[in-house]
Design a protein around this motif. Structure first.
Motif, mmCIF file in Angstrom:
data_model
loop_
_atom_site.group_PDB
_atom_site.id
_atom_site.type_symbol
_atom_site.label_atom_id
_atom_site.label_comp_id
_atom_site.label_asym_id
_atom_site.label_seq_id
_atom_site.Cartn_x
_atom_site.Cartn_y
_atom_site.Cartn_z
ATOM 1 N N ILE A 152 0.835 -1.206 0.000
ATOM 2 C CA ILE A 152 0.000 0.000 0.000
ATOM 3 C C ILE A 152 0.869 1.256 0.000
ATOM 4 C CG2 ILE A 152 -1.669 1.343 1.338
ATOM 5 C CD1 ILE A 152 -2.859 -1.316 2.294
ATOM 6 N N LEU A 153 1.847 1.308 0.923
ATOM 7 C CA LEU A 153 2.722 2.486 0.997
ATOM 8 C C LEU A 153 3.529 2.645 -0.291
ATOM 9 C CD1 LEU A 153 4.083 2.232 4.665
ATOM 10 C CD2 LEU A 153 2.332 3.784 3.789
ATOM 11 N N GLY A 154 4.008 1.523 -0.818
ATOM 12 C CA GLY A 154 4.823 1.578 -2.024
ATOM 13 C C GLY A 154 4.056 2.066 -3.236
ATOM 14 N N LEU A 155 2.857 1.533 -3.436
ATOM 15 C CA LEU A 155 2.060 1.950 -4.590
ATOM 16 C C LEU A 155 1.654 3.419 -4.481
ATOM 17 C CD1 LEU A 155 -0.195 -1.189 -5.216
ATOM 18 C CD2 LEU A 155 1.792 -0.432 -6.532
ATOM 19 N N CYS A 156 1.372 3.873 -3.270
ATOM 20 C CA CYS A 156 1.066 5.302 -3.075
ATOM 21 C C CYS A 156 2.263 6.157 -3.466
ATOM 22 C CB CYS A 156 0.674 5.570 -1.627
ATOM 23 S SG CYS A 156 -0.949 4.923 -1.166
ATOM 24 N N ALA A 157 3.466 5.718 -3.088
ATOM 25 C CA ALA A 157 4.678 6.458 -3.445
ATOM 26 C C ALA A 157 4.905 6.452 -4.952
ATOM 27 C CB ALA A 157 5.881 5.848 -2.721
ATOM 28 N N VAL A 158 4.621 5.323 -5.600
ATOM 29 C CA VAL A 158 4.784 5.218 -7.059
ATOM 30 C C VAL A 158 3.817 6.166 -7.768
ATOM 31 C CG1 VAL A 158 4.407 3.691 -9.036
ATOM 32 C CG2 VAL A 158 5.712 2.880 -7.067
ATOM 33 N N ILE A 159 2.567 6.172 -7.330
ATOM 34 C CA ILE A 159 1.560 7.053 -7.948
ATOM 35 C C ILE A 159 1.944 8.512 -7.765
ATOM 36 C CG2 ILE A 159 -0.850 7.811 -7.818
ATOM 37 C CD1 ILE A 159 -1.552 4.908 -7.014
ATOM 38 N N ALA A 160 2.412 8.869 -6.555
ATOM 39 C CA ALA A 160 2.818 10.254 -6.286
ATOM 40 C C ALA A 160 4.026 10.637 -7.140
ATOM 41 C CB ALA A 160 3.132 10.427 -4.800
ATOM 42 N N THR A 161 4.970 9.725 -7.283
ATOM 43 C CA THR A 161 6.155 9.986 -8.104
ATOM 44 C C THR A 161 5.777 10.215 -9.556
ATOM 45 O OG1 THR A 161 7.520 8.624 -6.650
ATOM 46 C CG2 THR A 161 8.382 9.056 -8.854
ATOM 47 N N ARG A 162 4.856 9.413 -10.045
ATOM 48 C CA ARG A 162 4.424 9.561 -11.435
ATOM 49 C C ARG A 162 3.751 10.907 -11.659
ATOM 50 N NH1 ARG A 162 0.034 9.019 -14.679
ATOM 51 N NH2 ARG A 162 0.363 8.125 -16.755
ATOM 52 N N ALA A 163 2.852 11.278 -10.756
ATOM 53 C CA ALA A 163 2.112 12.539 -10.920
ATOM 54 C C ALA A 163 3.039 13.744 -10.810
ATOM 55 C CB ALA A 163 1.000 12.622 -9.874
ATOM 56 N N LEU A 164 3.871 13.763 -9.778
ATOM 57 C CA LEU A 164 4.773 14.906 -9.563
ATOM 58 C C LEU A 164 5.857 14.950 -10.615
ATOM 59 C CD1 LEU A 164 5.495 17.277 -7.696
ATOM 60 C CD2 LEU A 164 6.909 15.686 -6.367
ATOM 61 N N GLY A 165 6.432 13.785 -10.911
ATOM 62 C CA GLY A 165 7.521 13.741 -11.880
ATOM 63 C C GLY A 165 7.078 14.154 -13.270
ATOM 64 N N LYS A 166 5.863 13.752 -13.657
ATOM 65 C CA LYS A 166 5.378 14.115 -14.985
ATOM 66 C C LYS A 166 5.241 15.626 -15.119
ATOM 67 C CE LYS A 166 1.566 13.525 -18.228
ATOM 68 N NZ LYS A 166 0.284 12.850 -18.533
ATOM 69 N N SER A 167 4.674 16.275 -14.112
ATOM 70 C CA SER A 167 4.490 17.732 -14.168
ATOM 71 C C SER A 167 5.824 18.447 -14.269
ATOM 72 C CB SER A 167 3.730 18.207 -12.925
ATOM 73 O OG SER A 167 2.463 17.596 -12.847
ATOM 74 N N ILE A 168 6.777 18.029 -13.437
ATOM 75 C CA ILE A 168 8.083 18.690 -13.424
ATOM 76 C C ILE A 168 8.840 18.433 -14.716
ATOM 77 C CG2 ILE A 168 10.328 18.753 -12.276
ATOM 78 C CD1 ILE A 168 8.867 18.073 -9.658
ATOM 79 N N ALA A 169 8.906 17.161 -15.119
ATOM 80 C CA ALA A 169 9.685 16.807 -16.312
ATOM 81 C C ALA A 169 9.094 17.410 -17.576
ATOM 82 C CB ALA A 169 9.772 15.283 -16.430
ATOM 83 N N TYR A 170 7.766 17.378 -17.691
ATOM 84 C CA TYR A 170 7.107 17.922 -18.880
ATOM 85 C C TYR A 170 7.403 19.415 -19.013
ATOM 86 C CZ TYR A 170 3.642 17.244 -22.596
ATOM 87 O OH TYR A 170 3.030 17.102 -23.813
ATOM 88 N N ALA A 171 7.259 20.138 -17.898
ATOM 89 C CA ALA A 171 7.497 21.580 -17.913
ATOM 90 C C ALA A 171 8.967 21.892 -18.200
ATOM 91 C CB ALA A 171 7.070 22.187 -16.583
ATOM 92 N N PHE A 172 9.865 21.093 -17.633
ATOM 93 C CA PHE A 172 11.302 21.341 -17.802
ATOM 94 C C PHE A 172 11.728 21.143 -19.257
ATOM 95 C CE2 PHE A 172 15.738 19.798 -17.706
ATOM 96 C CZ PHE A 172 16.353 20.938 -17.189
ATOM 97 N N VAL A 173 11.295 20.051 -19.873
ATOM 98 C CA VAL A 173 11.679 19.788 -21.266
ATOM 99 C C VAL A 173 11.079 20.836 -22.199
ATOM 100 C CG1 VAL A 173 11.621 18.100 -23.137
ATOM 101 C CG2 VAL A 173 11.893 17.323 -20.785
ATOM 102 N N CYS A 174 9.832 21.232 -21.930
ATOM 103 C CA CYS A 174 9.210 22.290 -22.753
ATOM 104 C C CYS A 174 9.986 23.596 -22.628
ATOM 105 C CB CYS A 174 7.755 22.503 -22.319
ATOM 106 S SG CYS A 174 6.627 21.195 -22.845
ATOM 107 N N MET A 175 10.468 23.889 -21.420
ATOM 108 C CA MET A 175 11.262 25.101 -21.209
ATOM 109 C C MET A 175 12.559 25.043 -22.013
ATOM 110 S SD MET A 175 12.868 26.571 -17.664
ATOM 111 C CE MET A 175 14.123 25.275 -17.685
ATOM 112 N N LEU A 176 13.220 23.882 -22.024
ATOM 113 C CA LEU A 176 14.452 23.740 -22.791
ATOM 114 C C LEU A 176 14.209 23.943 -24.282
ATOM 115 C CD1 LEU A 176 16.158 20.653 -21.084
ATOM 116 C CD2 LEU A 176 16.699 23.075 -20.774
ATOM 117 N N LEU A 177 13.030 23.515 -24.760
ATOM 118 C CA LEU A 177 12.698 23.663 -26.179
ATOM 119 C C LEU A 177 12.113 25.030 -26.507
ATOM 120 C CD1 LEU A 177 11.077 20.163 -26.898
ATOM 121 C CD2 LEU A 177 13.373 20.930 -27.521
#
Length: 430
Positions: free
Chosen positions: A345-370
């Motif tokens: 339970i704790l692990g899957l919650c961490a995975v879901i949070a990582t996916r949601a947060l990481g996608k927002s940060i990574a998407y914005a960062f790569v768009c900024m570079l471009l």
């Protein structure tokens, strides 16, 4: 030989399998085979609908039109004549009727065993609760097999079964069909688990291979039953995977030691997937296969980097000399079972949070570079010509899913140790 292949590709063979398992078509053979021109199309769905089939991805929801493939299967007159009971309504609206619910639910569940949701839950569960050494090897096999299958789809470019086949599922319809990667993973995952566990644990090999065979059979037949693959697609996937696993299994056993112990391992573990994704063969149209392949490769990269770091920090210790392989399987006590549930339970919650947060940060960062606005990129259409969107999506997927693989195999097990709920044999993972 080619005549056999052509026979196995026939959509009529798919219809035969569907009918054998209780799918009743709307009309007689005359109606089913009259639309021979329809077989010239890649799919038995309209072009507009095809572009919007990949509905599980959020970036495509804005482009999705509110029409179903079912409306393509029947005429307007049939839609209005549905007052004679549920059976007639099903046939009139869908062009087919499911007469055996057992086979339907079995194959719907079976096809999920080769799907993204299954990977996302089974792989973390295995590392947290069962055996990391086997997990690393299985994931390695999975990534090589899936990359090979996905690349061949975009090189061969054989369409999925067309008319007269009725599809009970349209997920992945936009992808090409040859070979069936569901069939490939249905062979690779269960059989590699059994093979790698034979050397480590005491269990009856016959039982293990029987379970793997039933698993494989259900997944493979489900793809034909749902109308998503021809018999040729499935057989090609099975044969190709067997040919790949013969050299892969012994090779991966040796590579595993290099990945853990070599100081230069991260260069290969990170560099090779990036090269494979960068030089991925181009298709004649946009399909989600390259993005899906990136996710698979990045998860494997993250898991292997996490294992390498654990080894370098001394977290992996060889089993005691008193321990002899194969080990006896230890069935969990009530306390161990509770810790297992809590870890999951704790692990899957961490995975879901990582996916949601990481996608927002990574998407914005790569768009900024471009130098592009991220909202504009998200809203733009996915095409081969839209290179900025391809770069952004591949980059964020590699970062996000690589991070998920790393926390699954490195960060979270150490967090579980601090919480006192770690798996007992986590530190004997060699």
């Amino acid at each position: 030989m080619w005549s056999i292949v052509e026979y196995l590709k026939k959509p009529e063979l798919v219809v035969t399998v569907q009918e054998w398992f209780g799918i009743k078509y709307a009309d007689s053979k005359a109606e089913k085979y009259m639309d021979k021109e329809g077989a010239l199309y890649d799919h038995n769905i309209s072009p507009n609908l095809e572009r919007n089939q990949y509905s599980n991805y959020p970036e495509h929801k804005k482009h999705r039109r509110k029409q179903s493939d079912e409306s393509e299967c029947v005429s307007t007159s049939n839609k209005t004549s549905d007052k004679n009971g549920s059976n007639e309504t099903d046939i009139a609206n869908k062009g087919y009727q499911i007469t055996n619910k057992f086979w339907y639910y079995l194959f719907v569940i079976g096809t999920e065993l080769g799907d993204e949701l299954f990977y996302a839950t089974m792989i973390p569960f295995w590392f947290w609760n069962i055996d990391g050494a086997v997990g690393r090897r299985v994931v390695f096999v999975w990534s090589v097999v899936m990359y090979t299958g996905q690349v061949l789809k975009d090189i061969i470019r054989w369409p999925r079964p067309g008319p007269p086949v009725k599809r009970l599922q349209n997920k992945w319809s936009i992808e090409y069909g040859m070979p069936s990667t569901h069939a490939m993973v249905a062979v690779a995952m269960p059989f590699s688990v059994v093979i790698f566990m034979l050397d480590r644990y005491q269990f009856t090999a016959t039982n293990g291979f029987m379970i793997a065979f039933v698993w494989c059979l259900v997944v493979c037949v489900s793809r034909i039953y749902l109308g998503m693959h021809s018999v040729a697609d499935v057989i090609a996937g099975i044969v190709l995977t067997i040919c790949l696993m013969i050299p892969l299994v012994p090779l991966i056993d040796r590579l595993d030691h290099f990945v853990l112990s070599s100081a230069f391992s991260p260069l290969f573990v990170i560099g090779i997937p990036i090269l494979l994704i960068t030089y991925y063969p181009c298709s004649d149209k946009w399909t989600p296969t390259r993005g899906d392949t990136t996710m698979i490769m990045s998860v494997t990269t993250g898991i292997l980097i996490g294992a390498w770091l654990n080894y370098q920090l001394g977290a992996f210790q060889p089993p005691e000399l008193t321990s002899t392989r194969p080990y006896e399987i230890i069935w969990p006590t009530h306390r161990m079972l509770g810790s297992m549930i809590l870890r999951t339970i704790l692990g899957l919650c961490a995975v879901i949070a990582t996916r949601a947060l990481g996608k927002s940060i990574a998407y914005a960062f790569v768009c900024m570079l471009l130098g592009r606005d991220q909202n504009e990129v998200k809203a733009s259409e996915s095409t081969l010509e839209n290179r900025d969107k391809i770069i952004v999506e591949l980059s964020y997927k590699f970062f996000v899913y690589g991070s998920i693989g790393f926390i699954v195999n490195c960060l979270l097990p150490n967090v579980f140790k601090l919480l006192g709920i770690e798996r007992p044999d986590f530190y004997t993972e060699i």
